[in-house]
Design a protein around this motif. Structure first.
Motif, PDB file in Angstrom:
ATOM      1  N   ILE A   1       0.853  -1.191   0.000  1.00  0.00           N
ATOM      2  CA  ILE A   1       0.000   0.000   0.000  1.00  0.00           C
ATOM      3  C   ILE A   1       0.888   1.240   0.000  1.00  0.00           C
ATOM      4  CG2 ILE A   1      -1.869   1.234   1.137  1.00  0.00           C
ATOM      5  CD1 ILE A   1      -2.572  -1.325   2.618  1.00  0.00           C
ATOM      6  N   GLY A   2       0.694   2.090  -0.977  1.00  0.00           N
ATOM      7  CA  GLY A   2       1.492   3.310  -1.083  1.00  0.00           C
ATOM      8  C   GLY A   2       0.866   4.460  -0.315  1.00  0.00           C
ATOM      9  N   VAL A   3       1.720   5.342   0.208  1.00  0.00           N
ATOM     10  CA  VAL A   3       1.238   6.489   0.973  1.00  0.00           C
ATOM     11  C   VAL A   3       2.266   7.614   0.880  1.00  0.00           C
ATOM     12  CG1 VAL A   3       2.294   5.756   3.155  1.00  0.00           C
ATOM     13  CG2 VAL A   3       0.243   7.168   3.184  1.00  0.00           C
ATOM     14  N   GLU A   4       1.781   8.833   0.934  1.00  0.00           N
ATOM     15  CA  GLU A   4       2.692   9.976   0.937  1.00  0.00           C
ATOM     16  C   GLU A   4       3.333  10.114   2.310  1.00  0.00           C
ATOM     17  OE1 GLU A   4       2.769  14.783  -0.075  1.00  0.00           O
ATOM     18  OE2 GLU A   4       0.922  13.612  -0.322  1.00  0.00           O
ATOM     19  N   ARG A   5       4.649  10.234   2.303  1.00  0.00           N
ATOM     20  CA  ARG A   5       5.404  10.301   3.545  1.00  0.00           C
ATOM     21  C   ARG A   5       5.056  11.560   4.344  1.00  0.00           C
ATOM     22  NH1 ARG A   5      10.144  10.595   1.319  1.00  0.00           N
ATOM     23  NH2 ARG A   5      10.265   8.352   0.987  1.00  0.00           N
TER      24      ARG A   5
END
Length: 260
Positions: free
Chosen positions: A135-139
């Motif tokens: 799952i990708g997410v903005e840091r």
């Protein structure tokens, strides 16, 4: 939303005063522009967007002259505290941390947070269903903390920007990305690269432990029982007479304003 410092006063936000009338009280509202369709500067140099129109409607109900002040997002609270502005309308979440520094009106919209995946996915948008998935997410976002604590058995992939996560989702290097619905809709799903993708699962933005109580007008604590009550009353009227929903429908094809 950190934007370059500037100041603008479009005519659409300044109420006309008829000859012989006393000029209305001024209300200096801080905006952080560049976040379409909430607030941006158009090609004609005028402010526009959902929050701009809502500010105008509020000022009309309050019978005050709106004076927009455009600031970097991280400069809004300091400007409020030093009385350079009187209110903030910049998609600012009502969180416990912020409430230690400033007061808020009742929420005027809620920011849904959902997973974006391929439309034909059979994965369940739950911690169990996403076990072992990427799952990708903005840091640095609240989304990152939410995934780290609630989706512990998933592989949380952190990106410098949300656009990078969208690129990896499209290429198949991610199974999903967690993001604000508005950002996903306008920045990905409405674009050619977003075809074949869609929202899956519930609105995680309802979890107040992470996402607060919605988006409200920021105010000085000393003004909470005066200006704050007047703004709350005006928002209640705009909600009851359908103005708030009409503004929602002007900019969005999903509901951000219904009370939870």
């Amino acid at each position: 939303m950190r934007r370059r410092l500037a100041v603008a006063a479009p005519l659409s936000l300044v109420g006309a005063v008829a000859l012989g009338q006393v000029a209305p009280q001024r209300l200096r509202i801080g905006f952080a522009v560049g976040y379409a369709p909430f607030s941006e500067i158009g090609t004609d140099g005028q402010l526009r967007g959902f929050e701009i129109d809502l500010a105008q409607a509020l000022c009309m109900r309050l019978v005050v002259q709106c004076v927009p002040v455009i600031l970097d997002f991280d400069g809004l609270v300091p400007a409020l505290k030093t009385r350079k502005i009187d209110a903030i309308m910049a998609s600012m979440s009502i969180t416990a941390e912020r409430q230690q520094a400033i007061a808020f009106s009742a929420p005027y919209y809620f920011s849904p947070v959902r997973l974006v995946m391929r439309s034909d996915t059979r994965l369940e948008a739950t911690p169990a269903g996403m076990k072992g998935r990427r799952i990708g997410v903005e840091r640095g976002t609240v989304h990152e903390r939410f995934l780290a604590e609630q989706f512990r058995d998933s592989h949380v992939m952190r990106y410098a920007t949300q656009d990078q996560a969208f690129l990896d989702l499209r290429s198949g290097r991610l199974d999903a990305t967690l993001v604000d619905v508005v950002i996903a809709q306008f920045g990905f799903l409405n674009q050619a690269g977003g075809r074949g993708f869609g929202f899956v699962g519930p609105d995680f933005g309802r979890d107040e432990r992470y996402y607060g109580k919605g988006i409200g007008v920021g105010l000085r604590k000393a003004d909470a029982n005066t200006l704050g009550h007047r703004i709350d009353d005006a928002l209640a009227t705009l909600r009851a007479n359908g103005t708030l929903k009409a503004l929602n429908d002007r900019y969005f094809n999903f509901d951000l304003v219904s009370l939870r």
